[in-house]
Write a protein that holds these residues in place. Structure first.
Motif, PDB file in Angstrom:
ATOM      1  N   ASN A 212      13.429  -2.482  -3.707  1.00  0.00           N
ATOM      2  CA  ASN A 212      13.612  -0.975  -4.131  1.00  0.00           C
ATOM      3  C   ASN A 212      14.015  -0.914  -5.728  1.00  0.00           C
ATOM      4  N   GLN A 213      14.718  -1.811  -6.132  1.00  0.00           N
ATOM      5  CA  GLN A 213      15.348  -1.946  -7.694  1.00  0.00           C
ATOM      6  C   GLN A 213      14.069  -2.166  -8.527  1.00  0.00           C
TER       7      GLN A 213
ATOM      8  N   TRP B  81      -0.929   2.584  -6.514  1.00  0.00           N
ATOM      9  CA  TRP B  81      -1.998   3.221  -7.305  1.00  0.00           C
ATOM     10  C   TRP B  81      -1.641   2.800  -8.886  1.00  0.00           C
ATOM     11  N   PRO B  82      -0.542   2.977  -9.465  1.00  0.00           N
ATOM     12  CA  PRO B  82      -0.495   2.632 -10.997  1.00  0.00           C
ATOM     13  C   PRO B  82      -0.991   1.290 -11.362  1.00  0.00           C
TER      14      PRO B  82
ATOM     15  N   PHE C  97       0.804  -1.198  -0.001  1.00  0.00           N
ATOM     16  CA  PHE C  97      -0.040  -0.079   0.211  1.00  0.00           C
ATOM     17  C   PHE C  97       0.800   1.226   0.091  1.00  0.00           C
ATOM     18  N   ASN C  98       2.055   1.300   0.567  1.00  0.00           N
ATOM     19  CA  ASN C  98       2.867   2.213   0.400  1.00  0.00           C
ATOM     20  C   ASN C  98       3.767   2.496  -0.503  1.00  0.00           C
ATOM     21  N   SER C  99       3.688   1.581  -1.291  1.00  0.00           N
ATOM     22  CA  SER C  99       4.766   1.362  -2.351  1.00  0.00           C
ATOM     23  C   SER C  99       4.245   2.376  -3.389  1.00  0.00           C
TER      24      SER C  99
ATOM     25  N   PHE D  50       8.902 -13.788  -2.042  1.00  0.00           N
ATOM     26  CA  PHE D  50       7.685 -14.445  -2.272  1.00  0.00           C
ATOM     27  C   PHE D  50       6.661 -13.967  -1.252  1.00  0.00           C
ATOM     28  N   SER D  51       6.955 -13.658  -0.189  1.00  0.00           N
ATOM     29  CA  SER D  51       5.907 -13.151   1.009  1.00  0.00           C
ATOM     30  C   SER D  51       5.255 -11.737   0.376  1.00  0.00           C
ATOM     31  N   PHE D  52       6.092 -11.030  -0.165  1.00  0.00           N
ATOM     32  CA  PHE D  52       5.429  -9.778  -0.990  1.00  0.00           C
ATOM     33  C   PHE D  52       4.380 -10.111  -1.955  1.00  0.00           C
TER      34      PHE D  52
END
Lengths: 287, 544
Positions: free
Chosen positions: B487-488, A54-55, A48-50, A253-255
């Motif tokens: 990050n990348q 939104w895109p 959500f913070n990344s 993987f978790s993400f």
């Protein structure tokens, strides 16, 4: 009789669901899918913070929305057209022609698109430009504005014939007496379609629409991924390609699981909404 | 009653399902790896996976390889992969069931992510691998390269030493210049004039003024791209600059957020808007990029581009039309220090040529087999093909010198032949420095070294301790590896699309620049630079 099906569903559909734990755990290779430390909602928050939240959500929505808006009615129209053809031979030829593209694999289809739409040597590209339907400097495989139309139109071309089969089947069950009655009442062709055929297949339409809503955000990974390039990435990076890029290619993987689970939750919400709406307005529903 | 019994069955079914699926969370250590360890002839059986180039033929047909197997007294069952390994490997590694040997299949981040899956080769090398020991004593930096942050060595390195210090060269069509009566450009302004002439004239003289492509390149992040022109502005690229990272004055930086990158993009945008750059530059894949430059029979189509070598880039028929262009200045009166990407480490040092499964039952035999590749004369065959009548890769002159043979298949150029006929650059190898002068290279490599000589002076200028960034020598902890990867992915999402948009549209780059830099930095670039700086400082402290 239902027992084998129940066992099948339990083992192959409900069983693997234990894997969604991974979205809430730190993946630790040596301890397996369910062995890592609990991480709570860390990975959801990370998504959500990344800056990509939104895109990716917006792109997924736009592609899914237009796919349903344009892609859903087309098979119905096609079915009505096929149904109105009297000659059996012609009907068969038309039906076969329109459903054949369904069997082209996605990889081949995208390669076809890339060749046909190439701004220098593409057949379709050249044709459209010769007719001044698109400006001469358009690059159909790169232009962000062209991505969604190319995606949706090619999907319609490919799947329309196949999807119309179920509607054709539904139409074939219309009672011949209803056609006769309509003719005696003086109905023309359009009125027959409107007052006899559409009401006859309406339950099928609504059930299929509800089911399609359930997969609104599962925008086809393969095709999007294959069509993606640096130019159209602003509109072509959808949730599924993002999960792949981060989760699988970068071993997060978790993400990846967390983002995938989020996607599924939204699908589920849409399914329930569409179902409730249909139930309320037309008394037709899945549940 | 009936209802009850059905319910009981359903419950039983669910339980059975759960217990079945439950198994996969434990990795079963007893039944993986290979079980029958010996062949009737007493050879040790091993399983191996190799990630090879798509041109490379079936490895079981390589005689030099059979000789190594014979000598190590092993029999290898090969699994060969030539596409999409990046996507397949996560699934394979996560399953825990990997073959005994993994050739060219692992990366440092895999060792971090799949901790415990791979064997620490350090002790095995000390015990069973004289050739690798010799390589480490002659080139201690190779041991540094292969050793991970935990002091363990999960993959053996490779060393060539005979490859040039730069990956890409800049080529211009001299025949076209001559036809139009133009000089070889020496700066960006002259280049623009030349490209305009290529566009408007008919330099390939086939009567068609529209079939010439003045300039063509790969997407910015790849090799063979105009990022090399950053060297015109005093920006020292090195070792492929993957994801844009380079070092300047011992500081790790990223060119995607460097003012000089903005200047370059403004220049490229100007060229693109004047129709001087191929319309498909962003969307074409590598095979199209290659085929376009090979032109149409004897008619060249591309005027100015980047590539490895003229024969490889333009084909045998057109290669003589092109010359290597030295680095350009920005303007005739520019004072910027000129650089050319110093790729010596990237070209000659490789990590993780072979890894071994921690669960392999025959690690000694596996190490014996691996060590066989590192015997210098064998390594030569790994790279160029066997020294025998079946492989037809190298000729042994009998006096301690060797000659690389021209392709036995006349339809192939020497580069393609090498990739077809052997493991080529993907193999484990150690070409000892003492051997280098005793090898007569093939025509393609001789040509490469000759063509790239124009960059030697600029390459030698790059300072090893402050302006060269050997990314494959850097080591990161588990946490840092994960942060860098996350990050990348986010950073690439922005940079990837931004350069393409800037190039192909007429937006004002100057106006968008500040917001762009801010968004890239906040997407994780700043954090990545800090992590990389830490690792680079550590690396510098080991130099001396």
């Amino acid at each position: 009789m239902v027992l084998p099906a129940v066992i099948y569903i339990a083992i192959f559909c409900y069983g693997p669901m234990y894997g969604i734990q991974l979205a809430f755990r730190e993946f630790d290779f040596s301890k397996g899918l369910t062995g890592g430390e609990w991480a709570g909602l860390k990975y959801f928050e990370q998504y959500f913070n990344s800056p990509m939240f939104w895109p990716t959500l917006r792109n997924t929505f736009i592609i899914a929305f237009f796919s349903i808006l344009l892609g859903f009615p087309m098979p119905i129209l096609l079915a009505l057209v096929v149904n109105s053809i009297r000659s059996n031979r012609r009907k068969r030829i038309l039906q076969t022609t329109v459903y054949m593209p369904y069997f082209i694999s996605t990889v081949v289809l995208v390669a076809l698109l890339q060749i046909m739409l190439s701004p220098t040597t593409g057949l379709i590209d050249g044709f459209l430009k010769a007719l001044h339907l698109i400006p001469a400097d358009t690059n159909l495989i790169g232009d962000p504005g062209a991505f969604v139309p190319v995606y949706v139109i090619s999907a319609i071309w490919q799947a329309c014939g196949w999807n119309s089969i179920i509607f054709i089947a539904a139409l074939s069950s219309v009672d011949a007496q209803q056609y006769d009655a309509a003719r005696i009442d003086g109905a023309n062709r359009w009125q027959t379609v409107w007052h006899v055929e559409i009401p006859a297949i309406l339950p099928t339409i609504i059930i299929l629409l509800i089911m399609n809503m359930g997969s609104i955000l599962s925008v086809g990974f393969e095709k999007t991924f294959l069509m993606q390039n640096s130019l159209n990435k602003p509109v072509s990076e959808v949730i599924s390609t993002y999960v792949f890029n981060v989760g699988v290619k970068s071993n997060q993987f978790s993400f990846g699981s967390a983002v995938g689970l989020f996607n599924t939750l939204i699908n589920f919400t849409f399914l329930m909404l569409a179902n409730a709406l249909a139930k309320k307005t037309s008394k037709i529903s899945l549940m | 009653m009936r209802k009850k019994s059905i319910l009981a069955l359903v419950l039983a079914g669910c339980l059975a399902g759960l217990s079945l699926t439950g198994c996969s969370s434990k990795v079963n250590s007893s039944d993986v790896g290979n079980d029958s360890s010996n062949t009737p002839e007493g050879k040790t059986k091993l399983k191996a996976i190799i990630v090879k180039h798509s041109l490379t033929k079936d490895v079981t047909q390589m005689k030099w390889l059979a000789e190594i197997e014979e000598k190590a007294n092993v029999e290898i069952e090969w699994q060969q992969i030539s596409a999409d390994w990046d996507q397949k490997k996560s699934a394979l590694f996560a399953s825990g069931e990997i073959p005994d040997l993994l050739f060219n299949a692992t990366s440092n981040s895999d060792f971090v992510q799949f901790n415990g899956l791979f064997e620490d080769l350090g002790p095995l090398i000390e015990k069973d691998a004289p050739n690798i020991q010799k390589m480490f004593s002659e080139h201690p930096e190779l041991k540094t390269l292969a050793t991970q942050i935990d002091g363990k060595l999960y993959g053996t390195p490779r060393y060539k030493g005979i490859w040039p210090g730069s990956t890409a060269s800049m080529f211009i069509n001299k025949t076209w210049l001559d036809n139009l009566g133009l000089q070889v450009p020496t700066n960006w302004d002259e280049l623009e004039t030349v490209l305009l002439a290529f566009r408007d004239g008919d330099p390939n003289q086939n009567g068609d003024k529209t079939d010439e492509i003045p300039m063509d390149f790969n997407p910015i992040g790849w090799d063979f791209t105009p990022k090399l022109l950053l060297g015109s502005l005093g920006l020292p690229l090195s070792n492929g600059a993957s994801d844009g990272y380079f070092t300047e004055g011992a500081q790790v930086k990223n060119f995607y957020v460097d003012e000089r990158f903005k200047t370059l993009m403004q220049f490229l945008q100007k060229l693109y808007s004047q129709n001087l750059i191929s319309k498909e530059v962003v969307t074409q894949d590598y095979s199209k990029y290659q085929s376009v430059a090979r032109g149409n029979g004897a008619t060249a189509k591309v005027g100015f581009t980047w590539g490895w070598e003229t024969g490889d880039r333009f084909g045998n028929e057109l290669k003589d039309q092109y010359v290597t262009l030295p680095q350009l200045k920005q303007h005739a009166d520019s004072r910027d220090e000129l650089y050319w990407s110093n790729d010596y480490y990237y070209q000659n040092y490789g990590s993780n040529a072979v890894s071994v499964s921690a669960r392999s039952k025959n690690k000694e035999a596996a190490m014996r087999f691996i060590d066989g590749f590192y015997e210098p004369v064998v390594s030569l065959q790994v790279l160029f093909g066997g020294m025998n009548d079946t492989d037809k890769g190298i000729k042994d002159n009998g006096d301690g010198t060797y000659a690389i043979l021209p392709p036995a298949d006349a339809s192939l150029d020497p580069g393609s032949w090498k990739w077809t006929n052997s493991f080529a650059d993907n193999g484990p190898m150690y070409i000892a420095d003492a051997l280098k002068d005793k090898v007569t290279l093939g025509s393609d490599m001789q040509n490469v070294l000759k063509e790239k000589a124009v960059y030697d002076e600029l390459l030698n200028k790059a300072d090893e301790k402050s302006n060269v960034y050997p990314q494959n020598f850097m080591k990161y902890s588990t946490e840092d590896t994960n942060t860098l990867a996350m990050n990348q992915a986010n950073v690439n999402n922005i940079t990837d699309q931004k350069w393409a948009t800037w190039l192909t549209t007429k937006v004002d780059i100057e106006k968008e620049w500040a917001a762009y830099v801010a968004s890239v930095n906040s997407s994780g670039l700043e954090q990545n630079l800090q992590i990389r700086q830490k690792a680079y400082d550590e690396y510098l402290s080991t130099l001396k």
